[in-house]
Design an enzyme around this catalytic site. Sequence first.
Site, PDB file in Angstrom:
ATOM      1  N   ASP A 118       0.880  -1.155   0.000  1.00 47.65           N
ATOM      2  CA  ASP A 118       0.000   0.000   0.000  1.00 47.65           C
ATOM      3  C   ASP A 118       0.924   1.212   0.000  1.00 47.65           C
ATOM      4  O   ASP A 118       2.121   1.120   0.283  1.00 47.65           O
ATOM      5  CB  ASP A 118      -0.933  -0.016   1.236  1.00 47.65           C
ATOM      6  CG  ASP A 118      -2.153   0.871   1.001  1.00 47.65           C
ATOM      7  OD1 ASP A 118      -3.189   0.655   1.649  1.00 47.65           O
ATOM      8  OD2 ASP A 118      -2.071   1.767   0.133  1.00 47.65           O
TER       9      ASP A 118
HETATM   10  C1  GLC Z   1      -4.294   4.296  -0.066  1.00 49.66           C
HETATM   11  C2  GLC Z   1      -5.236   3.152   0.095  1.00 49.66           C
HETATM   12  C3  GLC Z   1      -5.264   2.226  -1.071  1.00 49.66           C
HETATM   13  C4  GLC Z   1      -5.074   3.013  -2.357  1.00 49.66           C
HETATM   14  C5  GLC Z   1      -3.681   3.599  -2.338  1.00 49.66           C
HETATM   15  C6  GLC Z   1      -3.420   4.484  -3.567  1.00 49.66           C
HETATM   16  O1  GLC Z   1      -3.620   4.592   1.114  1.00 49.66           O
HETATM   17  O2  GLC Z   1      -5.151   2.398   1.292  1.00 49.66           O
HETATM   18  O3  GLC Z   1      -6.521   1.549  -1.059  1.00 49.66           O
HETATM   19  O4  GLC Z   1      -5.251   2.184  -3.497  1.00 49.66           O
HETATM   20  O5  GLC Z   1      -3.414   4.329  -1.155  1.00 49.66           O
HETATM   21  O6  GLC Z   1      -4.238   5.601  -3.525  1.00 49.66           O
END
Ligand code: GLC
Length: 719
Positions: free
Chosen positions: A217
Amino acid sequence: MKVKEIIKRMKIEDKLRLLTGYDGFSAVRLDGVATGVQMADGPNGVKTKDGSATCFPYTCLMASSWDRESCYELGKMLGAECRTAGVDLLLGPAINIKRHPLCGRNFEYYSEDPVLTGALASRFVKGIREEGTATCVKHFACNNQENGRWALECTVDDDTLRNLYLKAFETVVTQAKPDMIMASYSSVNGVPATENAYLLKTVLREEWGFEGVVVSDWCAVENLSSAFQNGLDLEMPGNAKITVPALQKAMENGVLTEAEIDGKIERLLRLERFVKEKPQTATVTDGEVLRKRTAEAFVLLKNEGVLPLLRTEKLLVVGWRAESPRIQGGGCAELKTKSQSSPLAEMRKYNENCDYIPAYELSAEKLSALKKYDKVVVFVCVSDKNDSEAFDRKDICFPAEQTACVETLCRHHEKVVVVMQNGSAVETRFAENAKGLLETYYAGSYGGGAVADALFGKTSPAGRLAESFPLSLSQVSSNANFGAKKKIVYEEREFVGYRYYTTYGVKTAYPFGFGLTYCDFKTEEIEIKRTGAYEFEISCVVKNESAFDGKETLQVYLQSFSPFQPKLRLLDFCKVAVEKGGKKRAVIRLDKSHFERYENGKKILLTGKYAVCLAKSSEEILAEERVTLEEENLSIINEKTPLGFFLCNEKYRATALKYFEKAIKVWAFGDENATGDFEKEEFLKNSVYNMPMRSFVYFANGALDEEKLKKIVEELKTL
Ligand code: GLC
């Protein structure tokens, strides 16, 4: 050129460069090697700068459809929109379990149940990928609350982890083969998910055979060398200045080998190949289909003779959410969208007599004028501070001014209909005197038209709750272990949602799997037939005696009598479209995979006493068949084996009847040519089923003897 050939020719620093993003939302870009993979959030629409994308009905709503084909259809349209937007990979679906109603991102998740989640998400992923758009299933694992999400330390026993929190990931990985899995911010049992070899290697790779890319993430990686050593393939977003030197050091220290890195590069280049080799497709977003699928997913929670609305009625619409509905949740998923229809405007296309009061506070004069209306439709929506990434909800209530408005209206009018916009379970006592209650969740760009179609009966709502609506938060099993900023112990184990409420007899406002329709479905000719040790065929005929076309949702649960397992668990479900006045046979088949479960770290087949139940919700069981589950153990096939073992098992039944049918008739009716059916009479059926095979030699009028019996046993063993 073949990928492995390319890798052979790459310099190590170029390889390390590919292990971190190119920028905030792209990766796998290197001159002469790869042209890049452009990513964008989802999961309910492709995020574009120009706002040209469709906001699809949100996951919380599509989960309520219980409709595999609808989810597949939406996946196709969304996959095609990604292509048009120049997005190669959609960061979705998000399939975490709704452990607690307050979780800020529940609106992005499917359900409290992993079977429903896995089945629907698999079809969604399949649809997207068929358009040549890659998918990234997230957040692996235990991303079940937003408060403190960057540092959550989740402690969960392995059985619960496997059977509840990983099960949907297992289903999607093995059935839909997504391109990427996103490791979550959470630590699971003491190890950050981005560095968790148990999750990323043992489970994901070795057990499930996942061949795609494991991505972090965003900014979730704490220890680079540990992450790449323990299963991570790609750090997002890009951070080359720090990451490349760190990984060079890890190689020098022997923590990372070039062979391991080559494996990661291979997966990244294959991903890039997939997204560049897009198939021809004619798929486009069809607004009419989307509007219908959205309306079908709505959950009709209450209808005491007020819905559908009539075109000729004098109607009053209350609340500005009728004109400006909330169509999506907050955070990375939120997207600018090209348009959004308004329920009010769409309702007025059905019935021009819709008066409208945007305010939630009505003067005495307006209240006294209510009697001139046939019905009052009031739109409520949780506050914008609810349902977002990065923080959890503070309560499960609608704004006080809105609930007060509904209670006031119900005191002044006997036909009030409430339309709800929310992303997860809500408290509904405020509407106890309303005569109609429609759950529309976040309905996306076409939600306004869908609401009008549902309210006026053009489309019968056919949704079922994919999450329990509790009477209050104090009932929620995880309530004592939710919301803390750091350590979360999943003490409630698998007893989450309906698994908890039905086991302990806790009354809910509305149960998992519940939903009404305008159709007067009758479920008849129910049959739960055992066709093997772990094979069952559950069938029934669904009759629609109404004037509305509609869809019924049939659910199959396994009831356990063990105090150590939830009383009910969803095994499977099906959606049956039945036109007005028609009827249709529905069949749900179970096999071994439905009865697998993790216990003490091993995947086992359930054994012991259970009941297979056909239901309309987790609290409305239509029929059940008590069964003893045991693995087929050929050694138990001998002269003493009860005849029922063979008669209940399609594999043996025909052979058993060939040799024993006459003897059974002599025993049951005194005549080997009798026409009676011994299985239709409980006493006869249970007696025959429990009598050992050899006891029928005496009734075979000489047709059977010990020798013949031995040959029959051997024949049965070979089947
Ligand atoms: C965020 C989210 C994830 C998302 C990523 C990119 O923190 O947890 O679901 O796809 O960052 O935006």
